[in-house]
Write a protein that holds these residues in place. Structure first.
Motif, PDB file in Angstrom:
ATOM      1  N   ILE A  45     -37.387  -8.087 -18.191  1.00 28.51           N
ATOM      2  CA  ILE A  45     -38.828  -7.863 -18.232  1.00 28.51           C
ATOM      3  C   ILE A  45     -39.617  -9.033 -17.641  1.00 28.51           C
ATOM      4  O   ILE A  45     -40.567  -8.840 -16.890  1.00 28.51           O
ATOM      5  CB  ILE A  45     -39.297  -7.600 -19.685  1.00 28.51           C
ATOM      6  N   SER A  46     -39.231 -10.260 -17.996  1.00 30.99           N
ATOM      7  CA  SER A  46     -40.063 -11.406 -17.611  1.00 30.99           C
ATOM      8  C   SER A  46     -39.309 -12.510 -16.871  1.00 30.99           C
ATOM      9  O   SER A  46     -39.853 -13.593 -16.686  1.00 30.99           O
ATOM     10  CB  SER A  46     -40.741 -11.991 -18.852  1.00 30.99           C
ATOM     11  N   GLY A  47     -38.108 -12.245 -16.418  1.00 29.26           N
ATOM     12  CA  GLY A  47     -37.329 -13.271 -15.717  1.00 29.26           C
ATOM     13  C   GLY A  47     -37.995 -13.787 -14.459  1.00 29.26           C
ATOM     14  O   GLY A  47     -38.026 -14.991 -14.211  1.00 29.26           O
ATOM     15  N   ALA A  48     -38.567 -12.886 -13.658  1.00 33.39           N
ATOM     16  CA  ALA A  48     -39.225 -13.319 -12.420  1.00 33.39           C
ATOM     17  C   ALA A  48     -40.432 -14.188 -12.741  1.00 33.39           C
ATOM     18  O   ALA A  48     -40.662 -15.208 -12.076  1.00 33.39           O
ATOM     19  CB  ALA A  48     -39.642 -12.106 -11.591  1.00 33.39           C
ATOM     20  N   ARG A  49     -41.196 -13.830 -13.769  1.00 33.99           N
ATOM     21  CA  ARG A  49     -42.358 -14.630 -14.163  1.00 33.99           C
ATOM     22  C   ARG A  49     -41.910 -15.996 -14.669  1.00 33.99           C
ATOM     23  O   ARG A  49     -42.510 -17.009 -14.329  1.00 33.99           O
ATOM     24  CB  ARG A  49     -43.180 -13.938 -15.239  1.00 33.99           C
ATOM     25  N   THR A  50     -40.854 -16.020 -15.457  1.00 33.03           N
ATOM     26  CA  THR A  50     -40.346 -17.285 -15.981  1.00 33.03           C
ATOM     27  C   THR A  50     -39.960 -18.212 -14.836  1.00 33.03           C
ATOM     28  O   THR A  50     -40.335 -19.386 -14.816  1.00 33.03           O
ATOM     29  CB  THR A  50     -39.154 -17.048 -16.925  1.00 33.03           C
ATOM     30  N   ARG A  51     -39.230 -17.700 -13.872  1.00 34.26           N
ATOM     31  CA  ARG A  51     -38.833 -18.513 -12.717  1.00 34.26           C
ATOM     32  C   ARG A  51     -40.067 -19.007 -11.958  1.00 34.26           C
ATOM     33  O   ARG A  51     -40.153 -20.175 -11.572  1.00 34.26           O
ATOM     34  CB  ARG A  51     -37.901 -17.719 -11.792  1.00 34.26           C
ATOM     35  N   ARG A  52     -41.026 -18.127 -11.748  1.00 33.70           N
ATOM     36  CA  ARG A  52     -42.258 -18.506 -11.037  1.00 33.70           C
ATOM     37  C   ARG A  52     -43.008 -19.594 -11.807  1.00 33.70           C
ATOM     38  O   ARG A  52     -43.504 -20.559 -11.214  1.00 33.70           O
ATOM     39  CB  ARG A  52     -43.133 -17.270 -10.831  1.00 33.70           C
ATOM     40  N   TYR A  53     -43.073 -19.470 -13.137  1.00 31.62           N
ATOM     41  CA  TYR A  53     -43.776 -20.459 -13.947  1.00 31.62           C
ATOM     42  C   TYR A  53     -43.085 -21.816 -13.889  1.00 31.62           C
ATOM     43  O   TYR A  53     -43.746 -22.846 -13.790  1.00 31.62           O
ATOM     44  CB  TYR A  53     -43.899 -19.985 -15.393  1.00 31.62           C
ATOM     45  N   VAL A  54     -41.758 -21.835 -13.936  1.00 35.71           N
ATOM     46  CA  VAL A  54     -41.023 -23.107 -13.872  1.00 35.71           C
ATOM     47  C   VAL A  54     -41.211 -23.742 -12.492  1.00 35.71           C
ATOM     48  O   VAL A  54     -41.436 -24.949 -12.381  1.00 35.71           O
ATOM     49  CB  VAL A  54     -39.528 -22.911 -14.210  1.00 35.71           C
ATOM     50  N   GLU A  55     -41.147 -22.940 -11.440  1.00 35.79           N
ATOM     51  CA  GLU A  55     -41.363 -23.461 -10.095  1.00 35.79           C
ATOM     52  C   GLU A  55     -42.788 -23.993  -9.923  1.00 35.79           C
ATOM     53  O   GLU A  55     -43.004 -25.040  -9.305  1.00 35.79           O
ATOM     54  CB  GLU A  55     -41.060 -22.388  -9.053  1.00 35.79           C
ATOM     55  N   THR A  56     -43.760 -23.294 -10.499  1.00 38.08           N
ATOM     56  CA  THR A  56     -45.151 -23.747 -10.436  1.00 38.08           C
ATOM     57  C   THR A  56     -45.335 -25.032 -11.224  1.00 38.08           C
ATOM     58  O   THR A  56     -46.056 -25.935 -10.791  1.00 38.08           O
ATOM     59  CB  THR A  56     -46.107 -22.653 -10.952  1.00 38.08           C
ATOM     60  N   GLU A  57     -44.673 -25.127 -12.379  1.00 39.78           N
ATOM     61  CA  GLU A  57     -44.744 -26.360 -13.167  1.00 39.78           C
ATOM     62  C   GLU A  57     -44.236 -27.536 -12.352  1.00 39.78           C
ATOM     63  O   GLU A  57     -44.870 -28.599 -12.318  1.00 39.78           O
ATOM     64  CB  GLU A  57     -43.932 -26.213 -14.450  1.00 39.78           C
ATOM     65  N   LEU A  58     -43.131 -27.357 -11.652  1.00 41.31           N
ATOM     66  CA  LEU A  58     -42.567 -28.433 -10.843  1.00 41.31           C
ATOM     67  C   LEU A  58     -43.484 -28.794  -9.668  1.00 41.31           C
ATOM     68  O   LEU A  58     -43.764 -29.975  -9.435  1.00 41.31           O
ATOM     69  CB  LEU A  58     -41.179 -28.053 -10.335  1.00 41.31           C
ATOM     70  N   SER A  59     -43.962 -27.795  -8.949  1.00 45.41           N
ATOM     71  CA  SER A  59     -44.816 -28.103  -7.794  1.00 45.41           C
ATOM     72  C   SER A  59     -46.133 -28.733  -8.242  1.00 45.41           C
ATOM     73  O   SER A  59     -46.655 -29.625  -7.560  1.00 45.41           O
ATOM     74  CB  SER A  59     -45.061 -26.859  -6.941  1.00 45.41           C
ATOM     75  N   SER A  60     -46.663 -28.315  -9.390  1.00 49.85           N
ATOM     76  CA  SER A  60     -47.899 -28.905  -9.910  1.00 49.85           C
ATOM     77  C   SER A  60     -47.685 -30.357 -10.325  1.00 49.85           C
ATOM     78  O   SER A  60     -48.529 -31.215 -10.070  1.00 49.85           O
ATOM     79  CB  SER A  60     -48.409 -28.089 -11.100  1.00 49.85           C
ATOM     80  N   LEU A  61     -46.549 -30.633 -10.967  1.00 51.64           N
ATOM     81  CA  LEU A  61     -46.213 -32.000 -11.357  1.00 51.64           C
ATOM     82  C   LEU A  61     -46.060 -32.878 -10.113  1.00 51.64           C
ATOM     83  O   LEU A  61     -46.555 -34.007 -10.069  1.00 51.64           O
ATOM     84  CB  LEU A  61     -44.932 -32.001 -12.188  1.00 51.64           C
ATOM     85  N   LYS A  62     -45.409 -32.350  -9.105  1.00 54.69           N
ATOM     86  CA  LYS A  62     -45.209 -33.088  -7.850  1.00 54.69           C
ATOM     87  C   LYS A  62     -46.559 -33.418  -7.216  1.00 54.69           C
ATOM     88  O   LYS A  62     -46.821 -34.574  -6.860  1.00 54.69           O
ATOM     89  CB  LYS A  62     -44.346 -32.254  -6.909  1.00 54.69           C
ATOM     90  N   THR A  63     -47.425 -32.434  -7.107  1.00 57.35           N
ATOM     91  CA  THR A  63     -48.747 -32.648  -6.518  1.00 57.35           C
ATOM     92  C   THR A  63     -49.537 -33.674  -7.319  1.00 57.35           C
ATOM     93  O   THR A  63     -50.129 -34.600  -6.750  1.00 57.35           O
ATOM     94  CB  THR A  63     -49.519 -31.323  -6.435  1.00 57.35           C
ATOM     95  N   ARG A  64     -49.539 -33.529  -8.632  1.00 59.38           N
ATOM     96  CA  ARG A  64     -50.306 -34.429  -9.498  1.00 59.38           C
ATOM     97  C   ARG A  64     -49.840 -35.876  -9.352  1.00 59.38           C
ATOM     98  O   ARG A  64     -50.650 -36.796  -9.214  1.00 59.38           O
ATOM     99  CB  ARG A  64     -50.175 -33.967 -10.952  1.00 59.38           C
ATOM    100  N   THR A  65     -48.534 -36.098  -9.395  1.00 62.98           N
ATOM    101  CA  THR A  65     -48.034 -37.467  -9.414  1.00 62.98           C
ATOM    102  C   THR A  65     -48.002 -38.101  -8.021  1.00 62.98           C
ATOM    103  O   THR A  65     -48.098 -39.315  -7.911  1.00 62.98           O
ATOM    104  CB  THR A  65     -46.643 -37.554 -10.072  1.00 62.98           C
ATOM    105  N   GLU A  66     -47.889 -37.311  -6.985  1.00 60.21           N
ATOM    106  CA  GLU A  66     -47.924 -37.886  -5.641  1.00 60.21           C
ATOM    107  C   GLU A  66     -49.346 -38.244  -5.214  1.00 60.21           C
ATOM    108  O   GLU A  66     -49.518 -39.044  -4.298  1.00 60.21           O
ATOM    109  CB  GLU A  66     -47.295 -36.911  -4.637  1.00 60.21           C
ATOM    110  N   GLN A  67     -50.348 -37.708  -5.881  1.00 60.59           N
ATOM    111  CA  GLN A  67     -51.744 -38.018  -5.554  1.00 60.59           C
ATOM    112  C   GLN A  67     -52.240 -39.286  -6.216  1.00 60.59           C
ATOM    113  O   GLN A  67     -53.265 -39.819  -5.817  1.00 60.59           O
ATOM    114  CB  GLN A  67     -52.654 -36.854  -5.954  1.00 60.59           C
ATOM    115  N   THR A  68     -51.557 -39.741  -7.260  1.00 57.56           N
ATOM    116  CA  THR A  68     -52.048 -40.924  -7.991  1.00 57.56           C
ATOM    117  C   THR A  68     -51.471 -42.202  -7.445  1.00 57.56           C
ATOM    118  O   THR A  68     -50.588 -42.245  -6.683  1.00 57.56           O
ATOM    119  CB  THR A  68     -51.740 -40.823  -9.497  1.00 57.56           C
TER     120      THR A  68
END
Length: 139
Positions: free
Chosen positions: A116-139
């Motif tokens: 039911i939610s595997g694709a969403r879970t994967r998308r959320y984990v990938e988004t968490e990683l890309s968001s963390l990368k963007t946040r920390t590379e900007q500081t």
């Protein structure tokens, strides 16, 4: 179901760790986090609990089960028929850091939840990683 992803980040491991372990700040830079609320006082570590609200998902209470300050934490949430465990780790790599994030679901309803939610879970984990990368590379 287990899903794991990782990436190199052009930032100091300590800076990445601060953003990763600063869970209540996640909604400021991570679009798949509506709200993260600590349910206890004191330092973040084993036994810490947080209520996490994500789009399209029920609010869940997560409890930290493993913690290595500056390196990693693992937390767990339970709902009827499924236990979800999430891991967050950072290590030095070259002039920067490498982050690994993973989520694993087990229990009698885990296969159904994955369907039911595997694709969403994967998308959320990938988004968490890309968001963390963007946040920390900007500081």
């Amino acid at each position: 179901m287990r899903f794991e992803t990782g990436a190199a980040i052009a930032a100091k491991p300590g800076d990445v760790w601060q953003a990763m372990a600063g869970i209540t700040q996640w909604p400021e830079f991570n679009p798949v986090m509506k709200r993260v609320e600590r349910l206890d006082d004191g330092d973040f570590g084993v036994g810490s609990k947080a209520r996490v609200e994500q789009p399209g998902m029920p609010k869940m209470v997560w409890e930290v089960t493993e913690f290595e300050d500056g390196e990693s934490f693992v937390w767990r949430t339970k709902s009827p028929g499924v236990t979800t465990v999430g891991g967050h780790a950072v290590r030095a790599e070259g002039d920067g850091a490498h982050v690994t994030l993973w989520v694993e679901q087990s229990g009698p309803l885990a296969p159904l939840i994955a369907l039911i939610s595997g694709a969403r879970t994967r998308r959320y984990v990938e988004t968490e990683l890309s968001s963390l990368k963007t946040r920390t590379e900007q500081t």
